[in-house]
Scaffold this active site. Sequence first.
Site, PDB file in Angstrom:
ATOM      1  N   CYS A  50       0.836  -1.202   0.000  1.00 46.43           N
ATOM      2  CA  CYS A  50       0.000   0.000   0.000  1.00 46.43           C
ATOM      3  C   CYS A  50       0.869   1.249   0.000  1.00 46.43           C
ATOM      4  CB  CYS A  50      -0.883  -0.015   1.242  1.00 46.43           C
ATOM      5  SG  CYS A  50      -1.869   1.471   1.402  1.00 46.43           S
TER       6      CYS A  50
ATOM      7  N   CYS B 236      -0.108   5.886   7.259  1.00 45.37           N
ATOM      8  CA  CYS B 236      -1.458   5.568   7.728  1.00 45.37           C
ATOM      9  C   CYS B 236      -1.404   4.767   9.020  1.00 45.37           C
ATOM     10  CB  CYS B 236      -2.136   4.765   6.624  1.00 45.37           C
ATOM     11  SG  CYS B 236      -3.589   3.899   7.152  1.00 45.37           S
TER      12      CYS B 236
ATOM     13  N   CYS C  72      -2.582  -0.011   9.094  1.00 41.42           N
ATOM     14  CA  CYS C  72      -1.716  -1.200   9.082  1.00 41.42           C
ATOM     15  C   CYS C  72      -0.353  -0.839   9.653  1.00 41.42           C
ATOM     16  CB  CYS C  72      -1.510  -1.704   7.656  1.00 41.42           C
ATOM     17  SG  CYS C  72      -3.002  -2.287   6.872  1.00 41.42           S
TER      18      CYS C  72
ATOM     19  N   GLN D   4     -18.307  -9.055  13.802  1.00 39.02           N
ATOM     20  CA  GLN D   4     -16.889  -9.335  13.543  1.00 39.02           C
ATOM     21  C   GLN D   4     -16.480  -8.778  12.178  1.00 39.02           C
ATOM     22  OE1 GLN D   4     -14.822 -10.549  15.702  1.00 39.02           O
ATOM     23  NE2 GLN D   4     -16.094 -11.614  17.191  1.00 39.02           N
TER      24      GLN D   4
ATOM     25  N   GLU E 177     -26.007  -8.885  26.619  1.00 37.87           N
ATOM     26  CA  GLU E 177     -25.345  -7.855  25.826  1.00 37.87           C
ATOM     27  C   GLU E 177     -25.863  -6.491  26.280  1.00 37.87           C
ATOM     28  OE1 GLU E 177     -23.156  -7.247  23.166  1.00 37.87           O
ATOM     29  OE2 GLU E 177     -23.912  -5.200  23.290  1.00 37.87           O
TER      30      GLU E 177
ATOM     31  N   CYS F 269      -9.781 -10.416  22.206  1.00 41.87           N
ATOM     32  CA  CYS F 269      -9.046  -9.692  21.168  1.00 41.87           C
ATOM     33  C   CYS F 269      -7.879  -8.950  21.802  1.00 41.87           C
ATOM     34  CB  CYS F 269      -9.973  -8.732  20.418  1.00 41.87           C
ATOM     35  SG  CYS F 269     -10.834  -7.601  21.506  1.00 41.87           S
TER      36      CYS F 269
HETATM   37  N1  SAH Z   1     -19.830 -12.306  20.639  1.00 42.92           N
HETATM   38  C1  SAH Z   1     -20.212 -11.251  19.731  1.00 42.92           C
HETATM   39  C2  SAH Z   1     -19.825  -9.848  20.189  1.00 42.92           C
HETATM   40  C3  SAH Z   1     -18.454  -9.635  20.748  1.00 42.92           C
HETATM   41  S1  SAH Z   1     -17.908  -7.963  20.871  1.00 42.92           S
HETATM   42  C4  SAH Z   1     -19.696 -11.538  18.334  1.00 42.92           C
HETATM   43  O1  SAH Z   1     -18.849 -12.385  18.125  1.00 42.92           O
HETATM   44  O2  SAH Z   1     -20.181 -10.891  17.396  1.00 42.92           O
HETATM   45  C5  SAH Z   1     -18.221  -7.537  22.519  1.00 42.92           C
HETATM   46  C6  SAH Z   1     -19.653  -7.139  22.800  1.00 42.92           C
HETATM   47  O3  SAH Z   1     -19.755  -6.831  24.200  1.00 42.92           O
HETATM   48  C7  SAH Z   1     -20.153  -5.899  22.080  1.00 42.92           C
HETATM   49  O4  SAH Z   1     -21.358  -6.212  21.421  1.00 42.92           O
HETATM   50  C8  SAH Z   1     -20.409  -4.872  23.208  1.00 42.92           C
HETATM   51  O5  SAH Z   1     -21.523  -4.043  22.946  1.00 42.92           O
HETATM   52  C9  SAH Z   1     -20.670  -5.765  24.383  1.00 42.92           C
HETATM   53  N2  SAH Z   1     -20.399  -5.232  25.728  1.00 42.92           N
HETATM   54  C10 SAH Z   1     -19.475  -4.329  26.119  1.00 42.92           C
HETATM   55  N3  SAH Z   1     -19.464  -4.194  27.442  1.00 42.92           N
HETATM   56  C11 SAH Z   1     -20.417  -5.033  27.948  1.00 42.92           C
HETATM   57  C12 SAH Z   1     -20.879  -5.366  29.252  1.00 42.92           C
HETATM   58  N4  SAH Z   1     -20.356  -4.786  30.331  1.00 42.92           N
HETATM   59  N5  SAH Z   1     -21.845  -6.274  29.385  1.00 42.92           N
HETATM   60  C13 SAH Z   1     -22.381  -6.897  28.298  1.00 42.92           C
HETATM   61  N6  SAH Z   1     -21.979  -6.621  27.027  1.00 42.92           N
HETATM   62  C14 SAH Z   1     -21.017  -5.703  26.848  1.00 42.92           C
END
Ligand code: SAH
Length: 458
Positions: free
Chosen positions: A73, A79, A82, A290, A343, A413
């Site tokens: 790139c 940037c 990356c 994701q 969530e 992550c």
């Molecule tokens: N397992 C899902 C999302 C993972 S990302 C997937 O694979 O798509 C992490 C998620 O946690 C996000 O949706 C975020 O909104 C949520 N989150 C953040 N803090 C939180 C909390 N204290 N309690 C519950 N959910 C939370």
Amino acid sequence: MRYRKNEIIEIDIDDLGNEGEGIGHLDGYTLFIKGALPGERVRAGIMKAGKSYGYARLLEVIKKSDERIEPLCPAAGKCGGCALQHLSYREQLRFKQKKVIDCLERIGGVNCEEAEVFPIIGMETPWHYRNKAQFPVRAGKDGKAEAGIYAGRTHSVIPVTDCMIQDEVTKQVLERFLEFMERGKVSAYDERSHTGKVRHVFIRKGFMTGEVMVCLVVNEPAERFRKSYGKRMTESFGKVDGIVSIQVNENQEKTNVIMGRKYLTVWGKEHIEDIIGNMRYLISGESFYQVNAEQTVILYKKVLEFAGLKEGGCVWDLYCGIGTISLFLAAAVGESGEVVGVEIVRKAIEDAKRNAALNGIKNVRFICGAAEDIGKTRRADVVVVDPPRKGCDEEVLKVIGEVKAQKVVYVSCNPGTLGRDVKILGEMGYDVKKVQGVDMFPWTGHVEIVVLLTTANR
Ligand code: SAH
């Protein structure tokens, strides 16, 4: 020894930091140097010097690493997207594997010789893998709007329309966007004066369905923007391949947070739809999804494999987003079993409920709230957690121990907070049995990890 600003030094690089920067040591002093690689000797100018560590700018690579490659790139190095385009992909994977093991051992106190640590799963073609983009918008020197990516650690915008890790549709959208801004004489946001209209362009695509959402984040009431520019937005973005949703998001705050709370549909649907494995999902703009579709399938398969569910099992899916993992878990425990998804984002829970219905899955319940508030009233044989970068709240880990879950599948992550949380779980009798890294973010320093923990005495 402490260094002075602008001092020039020569240093050997021995490691990579979390953001992909080179790390070197001189007489016990640590220096972070962006663009330098382990095994290299470099000349660098001190930019910022603290007591025990500092930052330096790479001036010259005196001895080159065998793993150094020419970035594809043209914006690489400037940037902030990356950080590792100058490192061979094979070596990136090696570095990520090492980082995961280091964090589990050093922070988590895990014996990685005893656990099964599988080699990280990389991508065959690690380009154009992202299904989501958020481009900041600024006025360029000639006053015309520019969209691009922040330069590392600053808020100056590097104009990019042809990002190598984004899906190709982003190029089309950005071209249409710049045309929209110019023809409609729409002003770009200025961070310093907090004036101007358009702050960000948000793009999301379902890789399996081809459905695309474009959303403009604006610094005025969403209704007003839609009234003035809605027709023009539809004309411009309506021609993008796969477009199904055009939205406006209102963000009038002086903040680094990209999206505001309020979304308004200008044209089309409120959602895009996508498919993972044999499940369909509706995804709205504000829900987490994701970013790397190809690797997500692999990640979720590992979660299921590690969970090893039986008919009739009770499973929690904490931090469940739009219920992506929950639905696979629910299918695995059959109708006599149950899954509870928790969530915090209300819209994501609404999406999750619709997704369960869309896939005909009945044995799942979704609760909108903080994971730490789930309480001990429900049974859990297996708990899946997938928290944001800051990791799990300690209360969550405590409850997992108190309900005597037999297995925890931790999706992370961030190896640092994973290490911290695994240590706490370890003190409650959970041992790390399996570790699988998945490279969801090629050319960056980031890595995704799935860990299986079990308790022997329950
Ligand atoms: N397992 C899902 C999302 C993972 S990302 C997937 O694979 O798509 C992490 C998620 O946690 C996000 O949706 C975020 O909104 C949520 N989150 C953040 N803090 C939180 C909390 N204290 N309690 C519950 N959910 C939370």
